[in-house]
Design a protein around this motif. Structure first.
Motif, PDB file in Angstrom:
ATOM      1  N   GLN A   1       0.673  -1.542  -0.143  1.00 49.30           N
ATOM      2  CA  GLN A   1      -0.218   0.307  -0.023  1.00 49.30           C
ATOM      3  C   GLN A   1       0.912   1.085   0.011  1.00 49.30           C
ATOM      4  OE1 GLN A   1      -3.588   0.561  -0.351  1.00 49.30           O
ATOM      5  NE2 GLN A   1      -2.778   1.865  -0.363  1.00 49.30           N
ATOM      6  N   VAL A   2       0.541   1.690  -0.453  1.00 48.30           N
ATOM      7  CA  VAL A   2       1.631   3.303  -0.686  1.00 48.30           C
ATOM      8  C   VAL A   2       0.440   4.278   0.092  1.00 48.30           C
ATOM      9  CG1 VAL A   2       1.775   5.439  -2.247  1.00 48.30           C
ATOM     10  CG2 VAL A   2       1.760   3.236  -3.598  1.00 48.30           C
ATOM     11  N   ALA A   3       1.125   5.474   1.011  1.00 49.94           N
ATOM     12  CA  ALA A   3       1.023   5.881   1.780  1.00 49.94           C
ATOM     13  C   ALA A   3      -0.563   6.988   1.524  1.00 49.94           C
ATOM     14  CB  ALA A   3       1.853   7.046   2.676  1.00 49.94           C
ATOM     15  N   ASP A   4      -1.565   6.556   1.764  1.00 48.83           N
ATOM     16  CA  ASP A   4      -3.039   8.115   1.593  1.00 48.83           C
ATOM     17  C   ASP A   4      -3.004   8.699  -0.437  1.00 48.83           C
ATOM     18  OD1 ASP A   4      -3.077   8.185   3.955  1.00 48.83           O
ATOM     19  OD2 ASP A   4      -1.469   9.346   4.490  1.00 48.83           O
ATOM     20  N   PRO A   5      -2.773   7.530  -0.699  1.00 51.89           N
ATOM     21  CA  PRO A   5      -2.965   7.976  -2.834  1.00 51.89           C
ATOM     22  C   PRO A   5      -3.902   8.726  -3.048  1.00 51.89           C
ATOM     23  CG  PRO A   5      -3.482   6.358  -2.007  1.00 51.89           C
ATOM     24  CD  PRO A   5      -3.377   6.207  -0.771  1.00 51.89           C
ATOM     25  N   ARG A   6      -3.942   9.796  -3.546  1.00 50.77           N
ATOM     26  CA  ARG A   6      -5.547  10.575  -3.841  1.00 50.77           C
ATOM     27  C   ARG A   6      -5.548  10.557  -5.558  1.00 50.77           C
ATOM     28  NH1 ARG A   6     -10.070  12.472  -3.011  1.00 50.77           N
ATOM     29  NH2 ARG A   6     -10.420  14.796  -3.895  1.00 50.77           N
ATOM     30  N   HIS A   7      -4.543  10.834  -6.555  1.00 51.31           N
ATOM     31  CA  HIS A   7      -3.893  10.848  -8.154  1.00 51.31           C
ATOM     32  C   HIS A   7      -3.674   9.498  -8.275  1.00 51.31           C
ATOM     33  CE1 HIS A   7      -4.771  15.191  -6.899  1.00 51.31           C
ATOM     34  NE2 HIS A   7      -6.038  14.885  -6.952  1.00 51.31           N
ATOM     35  N   VAL A   8      -3.997   8.854  -8.572  1.00 53.18           N
ATOM     36  CA  VAL A   8      -3.261   7.521  -9.859  1.00 53.18           C
ATOM     37  C   VAL A   8      -3.530   7.488 -11.245  1.00 53.18           C
ATOM     38  CG1 VAL A   8      -3.332   6.406  -7.366  1.00 53.18           C
ATOM     39  CG2 VAL A   8      -4.982   6.044  -9.443  1.00 53.18           C
ATOM     40  N   LEU A   9      -2.026   7.158 -11.950  1.00 52.94           N
ATOM     41  CA  LEU A   9      -2.471   7.188 -13.564  1.00 52.94           C
ATOM     42  C   LEU A   9      -2.365   5.282 -14.157  1.00 52.94           C
ATOM     43  CD1 LEU A   9      -2.303   9.087 -15.999  1.00 52.94           C
ATOM     44  CD2 LEU A   9       0.177   9.278 -15.557  1.00 52.94           C
ATOM     45  N   SER A  10      -2.746   5.610 -14.897  1.00 53.22           N
ATOM     46  CA  SER A  10      -1.815   3.739 -15.586  1.00 53.22           C
ATOM     47  C   SER A  10      -2.079   4.752 -16.880  1.00 53.22           C
ATOM     48  CB  SER A  10      -3.040   2.970 -15.623  1.00 53.22           C
ATOM     49  OG  SER A  10      -3.104   1.686 -16.278  1.00 53.22           O
ATOM     50  N   VAL A  11      -0.440   3.698 -17.791  1.00 54.40           N
ATOM     51  CA  VAL A  11      -0.590   4.112 -18.751  1.00 54.40           C
ATOM     52  C   VAL A  11      -0.226   2.324 -19.427  1.00 54.40           C
ATOM     53  CG1 VAL A  11       0.891   5.327 -20.273  1.00 54.40           C
ATOM     54  CG2 VAL A  11       0.416   6.553 -19.146  1.00 54.40           C
ATOM     55  N   ASN A  12      -1.093   2.827 -20.355  1.00 59.67           N
ATOM     56  CA  ASN A  12      -0.679   0.620 -20.637  1.00 59.67           C
ATOM     57  C   ASN A  12      -0.785   1.249 -22.463  1.00 59.67           C
ATOM     58  OD1 ASN A  12      -3.284  -1.615 -21.246  1.00 59.67           O
ATOM     59  ND2 ASN A  12      -0.910  -2.277 -21.484  1.00 59.67           N
ATOM     60  N   SER A  13       0.055   0.403 -22.949  1.00 57.97           N
ATOM     61  CA  SER A  13       0.488   0.817 -24.574  1.00 57.97           C
ATOM     62  C   SER A  13       0.441  -0.576 -25.512  1.00 57.97           C
ATOM     63  CB  SER A  13       1.915   1.703 -24.684  1.00 57.97           C
ATOM     64  OG  SER A  13       1.816   2.806 -24.385  1.00 57.97           O
ATOM     65  N   GLY A  14       0.253  -1.065 -26.985  1.00 61.89           N
ATOM     66  CA  GLY A  14       0.178  -2.219 -27.263  1.00 61.89           C
ATOM     67  C   GLY A  14       0.509  -1.569 -28.650  1.00 61.89           C
ATOM     68  N   GLY A  15       1.039  -2.726 -30.044  1.00 61.05           N
ATOM     69  CA  GLY A  15       1.839  -3.197 -30.553  1.00 61.05           C
ATOM     70  C   GLY A  15       2.651  -2.328 -30.809  1.00 61.05           C
ATOM     71  N   TRP A  16       2.816  -2.287 -32.471  1.00 64.95           N
ATOM     72  CA  TRP A  16       4.368  -1.251 -32.343  1.00 64.95           C
ATOM     73  C   TRP A  16       4.713  -1.410 -33.366  1.00 64.95           C
ATOM     74  CZ3 TRP A  16       8.132  -0.013 -29.190  1.00 64.95           C
ATOM     75  CH2 TRP A  16       9.087   0.479 -29.970  1.00 64.95           C
ATOM     76  N   MET A  17       4.943  -0.095 -34.328  1.00 62.25           N
ATOM     77  CA  MET A  17       5.216   0.310 -35.255  1.00 62.25           C
ATOM     78  C   MET A  17       6.154   0.560 -35.686  1.00 62.25           C
ATOM     79  SD  MET A  17       1.550   0.915 -36.392  1.00 62.25           S
ATOM     80  CE  MET A  17       1.368   1.807 -37.718  1.00 62.25           C
TER      81      MET A  17
END
Length: 384
Positions: free
Chosen positions: A353-369
């Protein structure tokens, strides 16, 4: 367009790992049942489902109606079911569509489900399935890894170029792998939970210089699901914004997706309390430190070596073990990332557990060009 506020009220992941005795549908059904139970709703309350899978068509020949097939035993039959196939970003794309359905007011309850079975008796079939997410019209020169993954060849080439510009990255790559395994030790759903050391990383099999086996994500089976509902007072996890971008020559899809999420939410990188980044290999995570604003250009290695992205750091990354240790079940990965962030906001992540999280961000990427991902989805959640 005015969007209403949306909450994530149901969160579920199955154990990730080798499930040779399980069908794709059984994994999906487990995730759906758990997510609905967590949300306190039944199948009859769900008005739309979005199903995510990347490789089933290549591995088994099941195409076109994968969601209808996988979800047929879940009680969701008959409702609108959309299928998303967006390479490794399939799961977050499903979440994006489910969020939009509720945010636009078209439905009040939607579920995003991702499931994948990558283990196959012929491992080369699995690698071929993953390679199908690359631009096949491009040459493979400098990217092929004998007996393995084109993607790891591309990542390795990127790591070598980065090292030439900023200095050797081997110590930092090992640190990413060790950090993520330490987080996974406290995640009951992670594929690999035994702690490792930098020496263990160095002793693991070379894949493509400077990548070694323990700095590359494994083949994985698993499923995850999220329930999205119109927000009500007391909801503890809300969606601030979800942005989806695609490849455009000359710009980073990760940077564009994250920047748009920051712009639309009014938040900046220093206000994010926990991150989930797409660590298909350790170098991918390191590079994204700079693309999402955790570190200045050329300072990604320093961020992990100084402990900034680990327990107690100012920018903890991949607190569930990430793709490296939780496992990378393509169609479930983006949803598993969001599930972890939801648990962090709820304060139910246990020892990680992270202490007192308020804002969290997920970045999920896929494929390859050939020089960048084909697509990237950034999802910013806030605590209620």
């Amino acid at each position: 367009m005015s969007l209403r506020e949306v909450a994530v009220t149901g969160i579920a992941t199955t154990p990730f790992g080798k499930h040779l005795d399980r069908s794709l549908g059984s994994l999906a059904s487990e995730a759906v049942a758990a997510a609905l139970d967590d949300a306190g709703v039944g199948p009859g309350d769900v008005e739309q489902a979005v199903f995510s899978n990347a490789a089933e068509g290549v591995l088994t020949g099941q195409e076109m109606i994968r969601g209808q097939v996988a979800l047929k035993g879940t009680g969701l039959a008959g409702i609108p079911i959309l299928n998303t196939e967006n390479a490794c970003a399939s799961g977050s794309a499903a979440a994006h569509l489910a969020w939009l359905a509720v945010a636009s007011g078209q439905v009040d309850v939607a579920i995003a489900v991702g499931a994948e079975k990558l283990f196959h008796p012929d491992k080369q079939r699995s690698f071929f399935a993953i390679e199908s997410g690359t631009d096949r019209s491009l040459t493979r020169e400098g990217e092929d890894v004998e007996g393995g993954s084109v993607m790891m060849g591309a990542y390795a080439a990127g790591a070598r170029a980065y090292a030439e510009a900023h200095g050797d990255v081997r110590e930092a790559l090992a640190a990413v792998a060790v950090k993520n395994r330490a987080y996974a030790a406290d995640n009951p759903h992670a594929q690999f939970r035994t702690p490792i050391t930098a020496d263990d990383v160095e002793a693991s099999r070379p894949v493509a210089d400077p990548l070694r086996l323990l700095t590359c994500s494994p083949l994985t089976d698993g499923a995850a699901a999220l329930v999205f509902t119109a927000a009500q007072p007391g909801d503890r996890v809300r969606v601030a914004v979800s942005t989806l971008v695609s490849y455009r020559e000359g710009s980073s899809v990760v940077e564009r997706a994250a920047s748009e999420a920051y712009r639309r939410s009014g938040l900046g990188p220093t206000e994010i309390d926990a991150f989930q980044l797409h660590d298909a290999c350790a170098f991918a995570e390191l590079a994204q430190y700079e693309q999402v604003g955790i570190a200045e250009p050329g300072k990604g290695a320093a961020a992990v070596l100084e402990g900034r992205t680990g327990p107690g750091g100012d920018a903890p990354v991949n607190t569930d073990g990430g793709l490296l240790s939780r496992g990378h079940a393509l169609g479930a990965t983006g949803l598993a990332q969001l599930a972890e962030l939801g648990r962090q906001l709820r304060g139910t992540a246990g020892a990680r557990q992270v202490a007192d999280p308020r804002h969290v961000l997920s970045v999920n990427s896929g494929g390859w060009m050939g020089g960048d991902y084909a697509t990237s989805v950034a999802t910013l959640l806030v605590g209620g």
